[in-house]
Write an enzyme that holds these catalytic residues in place. Sequence first.
Site, PDB file in Angstrom:
ATOM      1  N   GLY A   1     -38.221 -18.879 -11.228  1.00 38.60           N
ATOM      2  CA  GLY A   1     -37.450 -19.691 -12.289  1.00 38.60           C
ATOM      3  C   GLY A   1     -35.977 -19.533 -12.667  1.00 38.60           C
ATOM      4  O   GLY A   1     -35.244 -19.809 -13.490  1.00 38.60           O
TER       5      GLY A   1
ATOM      6  N   CYS B 299     -35.057 -25.736  -5.088  1.00 39.69           N
ATOM      7  CA  CYS B 299     -36.065 -24.644  -5.930  1.00 39.69           C
ATOM      8  C   CYS B 299     -37.132 -25.450  -6.301  1.00 39.69           C
ATOM      9  O   CYS B 299     -37.001 -26.182  -7.309  1.00 39.69           O
ATOM     10  CB  CYS B 299     -35.335 -24.038  -6.915  1.00 39.69           C
ATOM     11  SG  CYS B 299     -36.146 -22.816  -7.774  1.00 39.69           S
TER      12      CYS B 299
ATOM     13  N   LYS C 157     -29.112 -26.204   1.148  1.00 40.31           N
ATOM     14  CA  LYS C 157     -30.606 -25.550   1.328  1.00 40.31           C
ATOM     15  C   LYS C 157     -31.560 -26.847   1.168  1.00 40.31           C
ATOM     16  O   LYS C 157     -31.566 -27.207   0.251  1.00 40.31           O
ATOM     17  CB  LYS C 157     -30.538 -24.483   0.659  1.00 40.31           C
ATOM     18  CG  LYS C 157     -31.972 -23.593   0.796  1.00 40.31           C
ATOM     19  CD  LYS C 157     -32.026 -22.130   0.100  1.00 40.31           C
ATOM     20  CE  LYS C 157     -33.128 -21.402   0.392  1.00 40.31           C
ATOM     21  NZ  LYS C 157     -33.191 -19.755   0.095  1.00 40.31           N
TER      22      LYS C 157
ATOM     23  N   GLY D  82     -42.815 -15.783   3.286  1.00 38.60           N
ATOM     24  CA  GLY D  82     -43.408 -14.817   3.905  1.00 38.60           C
ATOM     25  C   GLY D  82     -44.171 -15.334   5.287  1.00 38.60           C
ATOM     26  O   GLY D  82     -43.993 -16.467   5.502  1.00 38.60           O
TER      27      GLY D  82
ATOM     28  N   GLY E 267     -37.720 -18.483   6.675  1.00 36.32           N
ATOM     29  CA  GLY E 267     -39.311 -18.702   6.347  1.00 36.32           C
ATOM     30  C   GLY E 267     -39.917 -17.717   7.228  1.00 36.32           C
ATOM     31  O   GLY E 267     -40.372 -17.994   8.187  1.00 36.32           O
TER      32      GLY E 267
END
Lengths: 281, 309
Positions: free
Chosen positions: B79, B137, B172, B224, B250
């Site tokens: 967050g 985000c 991004k 991950g 990524g």
Amino acid sequence: MYQIKAKIILNKKIIPEHYKICLDAPEIAGEAKPGQFVHIRAREGYDPLLRRPFSIHKSQGEKIEILYKVVGKGTQLLSRKKIGKKIDILGPLGQGFKVNPGLEKVILVAGGIGVAPLYFLAERLAGYTHWKAEKGSKRQSIINDSSINKNQLDILVLLGAETKEKILCLEDFKNLNVKIEIATEDGSESFKGLVSDLFFQLLSKESQVNLVCACGPALMLKRIAELNYRYKIPCQVSLEQRMGCGIGACLGCTIKGQTGYLRVCRNGPVFEADEIQWNEI
Amino acid sequence: MSSESKKNIDLSVRLGRITLKNPVLVASGTFGYGEEYAELINLNELGGIMVKAVTLEPREGNPPPRLAETPAGLLNAIGLENPGVDVFLKEKLPFLRRFQTAIIVNIAGEKEEEYLRLAERLNQVKGISALEVNISCPNVKEKGLIFGTDPEQTFSLVKKLGEITDIPLVVKLTPNVTDITKIAQASQEAGAEALSLINTVLGMSIDVETRKPKLGNITGGLSGPAIRPIAVRMMWQTFQKVNLPLIGMGGITDAEDALEFILAGASAVAIGTANFIDPKTALEVIEGIKQYMQVKGIKNFKDLIGWLK
């Protein structure tokens, strides 16, 4: 803080689901303080993906020992590691217990596997090994033979377990010549009930307690913290949370503190009980 | 391989006006402000550090639990916890500036105005190589992600930022869209210097015993190795459609993973979640890329970019 490949010297089951692993980790053993932890990579590969944090249970010479319970994939894999293999560990990490000189009576409250860091603390408090002063620490954490006379320091250890068979480290504590009280949930040994109930009962009898240090399930710690608040006894708790990096960078393992979120891995895992917002736990 | 032949390998790369000594960065949110990792690795060896997102005002972040592990993946819902731009400039940036590595500051906000004011604050600050505009985000309930899913809003924001600041802008991108190339093109038209992709993939995990979501925020961003094929695919698609340098990320855990992105078109890569698993990952990826170039007889890293058959 070091990242090393530590050789496994011993990895054995001590009671069902509970293991002890001993690692050759000179750098970490040299600096480890009670309450600190190591972050272990249980396997190469990506399932489980992350490291797993474990409190340091013992630190002697060039070796450290971890006491762990198999609760999931990571600990399952760890339990199958063979002696002689090496594992990747990061440590020592986090803030340990902070104990000032001049203590007379300390109570350590352990719930189940929560006993792991408390044995390390008890051993150092009992004066068996030197505990170096932490450089640059705001709060003092000086415990060594000169600042505490072990004859004067009264250590009471409360061990809580589900059953008699699951009591951990009893012999180790006996060897330290500390006072021990036991609580079992089924009453198969000594006090019947939760270790926090036993603690409550003893608090009314014990006087002059300078410090309580506790580790165990979150709800047990909450109860202990509330009792200490009521009796105005300083209390430190070792908390647990799912961790990412383990070194303070990812902000994944936070818990709610009085002044905002605290990182369990960096600001803890040992906290003063009054730093924590217990109603959030 | 002899050290002599390794010396002849040129790993430096330019992303528009941003020069990197090597193409391996660490991804925002996985490396804090560098302080913790500086105890474990030599930050001077990194191509650059994309610092944890900074917002105009301090942000407390989401309620715990903030992490949940999934097979080969990590769900997070931090967050955007951060101390705010003032504390960043006073306490965090001076430390980062001590290192010989590119510092890319990730900026985030809920409203356009916040991004613009952040850019104003950072414009005259020395030692910032680029701003990474975080319009992706997934863990803020407000508008952060919306910018990144709408080409027009992306264009508008990036355009306005470019009018405010001379610092190169890296946009991004989020994978949580139908066509990532649309957002990439909008960013290019608005004057972005480079693009970074991908941010985390929106996900969710449930504890069936307690019947509760595993994250305090309910949903979170998956990172991950689990997301790597998605990221490589999006890199390849974006490389076909835009002429900007691309930073790939990524699920990169080693040099081979990094090379997948580079062959698909990435001019640089960023290590994210793998930093948690092994803090040495970025340094090992640099070595591994060198090794690959040696074996393939390539002297300039630039020749590897988009080298897919």
